[in-house]
Motif scaffolding. Sequence first.
Motif, PDB file in Angstrom:
ATOM      1  N   VAL A  59     -25.194  -1.036   5.605  1.00 33.00           N
ATOM      2  CA  VAL A  59     -25.587  -0.071   6.653  1.00 33.00           C
ATOM      3  C   VAL A  59     -25.837   1.324   6.095  1.00 33.00           C
ATOM      4  N   LEU A  90     -26.110  -0.574  16.353  1.00 33.99           N
ATOM      5  CA  LEU A  90     -24.820  -0.429  15.666  1.00 33.99           C
ATOM      6  C   LEU A  90     -23.762   0.154  16.607  1.00 33.99           C
ATOM      7  N   LEU A  94     -19.564   2.124  13.250  1.00 34.05           N
ATOM      8  CA  LEU A  94     -20.349   1.763  12.060  1.00 34.05           C
ATOM      9  C   LEU A  94     -21.523   2.716  11.846  1.00 34.05           C
ATOM     10  N   GLY A  96     -23.510   3.892  14.630  1.00 31.72           N
ATOM     11  CA  GLY A  96     -24.447   3.879  15.761  1.00 31.72           C
ATOM     12  C   GLY A  96     -24.483   5.252  16.417  1.00 31.72           C
TER      13      GLY A  96
END
Length: 240
Positions: A59, A90, A94, A96
């Motif tokens: 990510v 996301l 994480l 988002g």
Amino acid sequence: SLNTLGDLYSFTKNWDKAISCYERLVKLKPFNADFNFKYGGAIGMKALSVSKIQAVVYVSDIKTYLEKTLNLDPKHIEARRALIELYVKLPGFLGGDQDRAKILSEELENISRVDAYLAQAFILKENGDIQDAKEAYNKAFVLYNSLPESKKRNSLNYELGKIAAEMDIQSSVGLKLLNNYIKNYNYKDIYSLEWAFLRKAQIHSDQENKSEAFLEINKALSINNQFKEGLQEKRRIQNL
């Protein structure tokens, strides 16, 4: 060239080798927006091919290289669209970021109104506002249809065809765009041809046109007889 080689590896879904090519390109030309986009994009596709737990490690790199692409070229549509999807899908812990996604989609209005509508519709759909999403998608269809052929991108031919299939809207236009995708398909296109035939089958089955749906799903399976989603769709059509 490394660039073409990376594109060919991407075409055959060999993400590890594609990543290796694009990583070397980024080291050679760190300020090339397209190379940064392809590198970030290939890492993104690799992340989609592994489990969600394994994908977590990718990510940070995906965000880094896609954001760098926008810093180098603020009008880079594909990087902007990819980031919007990433930030919406996301979870917050994480990375988002719904607010960042909305800002990126609003900025798209000055770059490509079709992509702006598609991005806005995607955000609405992911947040459960299906009716508003359909309205935004319909605006994207109308606008895209009015563009001259030279302004149309093959990736959007597929994307709009997929939306027609999934959202059960603009069926006849969706079929036409999927036909265009198939006709113009080349090694730079991410979605394999079997997916285009699957989407056509889905539209036909939505319209209760069983024989046409069978025809299209069999074309998909003739390209790839191990196509899991294609086999599922065939069973669904048989049960209509």
